[in-house]
Motif scaffolding. Sequence first.
Motif, PDB file in Angstrom:
ATOM      1  N   GLU A 187       0.837  -1.200   0.000  1.00 43.54           N
ATOM      2  CA  GLU A 187       0.000   0.000   0.000  1.00 43.54           C
ATOM      3  C   GLU A 187       0.871   1.248   0.000  1.00 43.54           C
ATOM      4  O   GLU A 187       1.820   1.360   0.771  1.00 43.54           O
ATOM      5  CB  GLU A 187      -0.907   0.008   1.225  1.00 43.54           C
ATOM      6  N   LEU A 199       2.463  -1.597 -10.809  1.00 43.87           N
ATOM      7  CA  LEU A 199       1.676  -1.232  -9.639  1.00 43.87           C
ATOM      8  C   LEU A 199       0.609  -2.306  -9.437  1.00 43.87           C
ATOM      9  O   LEU A 199      -0.414  -2.326 -10.105  1.00 43.87           O
ATOM     10  CB  LEU A 199       1.023   0.140  -9.836  1.00 43.87           C
ATOM     11  N   ARG A 213      -2.091  -1.286  -3.672  1.00 42.81           N
ATOM     12  CA  ARG A 213      -3.047  -0.196  -3.499  1.00 42.81           C
ATOM     13  C   ARG A 213      -2.313   1.134  -3.539  1.00 42.81           C
ATOM     14  O   ARG A 213      -1.291   1.303  -2.876  1.00 42.81           O
ATOM     15  CB  ARG A 213      -3.777  -0.335  -2.152  1.00 42.81           C
ATOM     16  N   ALA A 214      -2.831   2.091  -4.315  1.00 42.47           N
ATOM     17  CA  ALA A 214      -2.228   3.420  -4.414  1.00 42.47           C
ATOM     18  C   ALA A 214      -3.295   4.452  -4.080  1.00 42.47           C
ATOM     19  O   ALA A 214      -4.314   4.550  -4.768  1.00 42.47           O
ATOM     20  CB  ALA A 214      -1.673   3.657  -5.814  1.00 42.47           C
ATOM     21  N   CYS A 247       1.908   5.229 -13.359  1.00 47.09           N
ATOM     22  CA  CYS A 247       2.643   3.964 -13.247  1.00 47.09           C
ATOM     23  C   CYS A 247       2.985   3.466 -14.649  1.00 47.09           C
ATOM     24  O   CYS A 247       2.315   3.815 -15.631  1.00 47.09           O
ATOM     25  CB  CYS A 247       1.836   2.907 -12.484  1.00 47.09           C
ATOM     26  N   ALA A 277      -3.162  -2.658 -10.531  1.00 43.28           N
ATOM     27  CA  ALA A 277      -3.520  -2.292  -9.164  1.00 43.28           C
ATOM     28  C   ALA A 277      -4.742  -3.039  -8.630  1.00 43.28           C
ATOM     29  O   ALA A 277      -5.682  -3.353  -9.365  1.00 43.28           O
ATOM     30  CB  ALA A 277      -3.769  -0.791  -9.085  1.00 43.28           C
ATOM     31  N   ILE A 286      -7.008   1.907  -6.645  1.00 37.89           N
ATOM     32  CA  ILE A 286      -6.410   3.216  -6.862  1.00 37.89           C
ATOM     33  C   ILE A 286      -7.396   4.266  -6.364  1.00 37.89           C
ATOM     34  O   ILE A 286      -8.609   4.106  -6.490  1.00 37.89           O
ATOM     35  CB  ILE A 286      -6.068   3.469  -8.351  1.00 37.89           C
TER      36      ILE A 286
END
Length: 236
Positions: A162, A175, A178-179, A193, A198, A201
């Motif tokens: 994360e 990625l 979690r972003a 990215c 992901a 996001i």
Amino acid sequence: MNAVSRSGPSIRFRGRSFMAMTLVADVPLQQWLADFDIWLERSPGFFTGRTVVLDMVGTAASKAEVERWIGELATRGVRLIGLEGIRPSMVDASMPPLLRGGRDATLIIPDEPVAVPEAPRKSAEPAEPVNMVIEQRVRSGQSIVCLEGDVTIVGSVGAGAEIIAGGSIHVYGALAGRAIAGATFGAKARIFCTKMEAELIAVDGIYRTAEDIDASLRGRPVRVWTEDDALRLAAL
């Protein structure tokens, strides 16, 4: 009778640190809850599975008020693991424990209130961003947090990892975790990215999970931003 010696499993204790999100309460309660409900509408499920501490400095004068705060958050799916900023006499065994010693805790409140001049509240937004650069892979289970500015990852972000940034997030690699960008600077934040894989996001509290990300963007360089209260994604 001879004494019998029993051997069994020993009880083991380990010291560990876990990252928790601190939710800062504010008054009046009803206005804060109204704003919180609007935020939850934009980001439903954001607190699911998260460890949350409620910072109640200056917001509660009695045990009944603390109970009300806990109840209101519980009805919204926010389960607290601890409380900060209130007197010990306001907490009983049925409530989350009173915590002290976190990095941001600089005030210890005695059981009896002491009259002190009220200091003006500092702006939540720093004057100058402080950016963080991580020059290695972020592995599953790791959390990188920089609420004062941007986060740049020179490497990949593994599934289960994360990244939380006050500003933008730049990932020069895959990625897959979690972003969460814009935690401090809001809609000005972006996510970039070089390979989109992901799990989640988010920018400025607006998020998408893996199921909601267009399959055509998977495995491609992508930028993420907000526009008209919606999360936008586009290939780079």
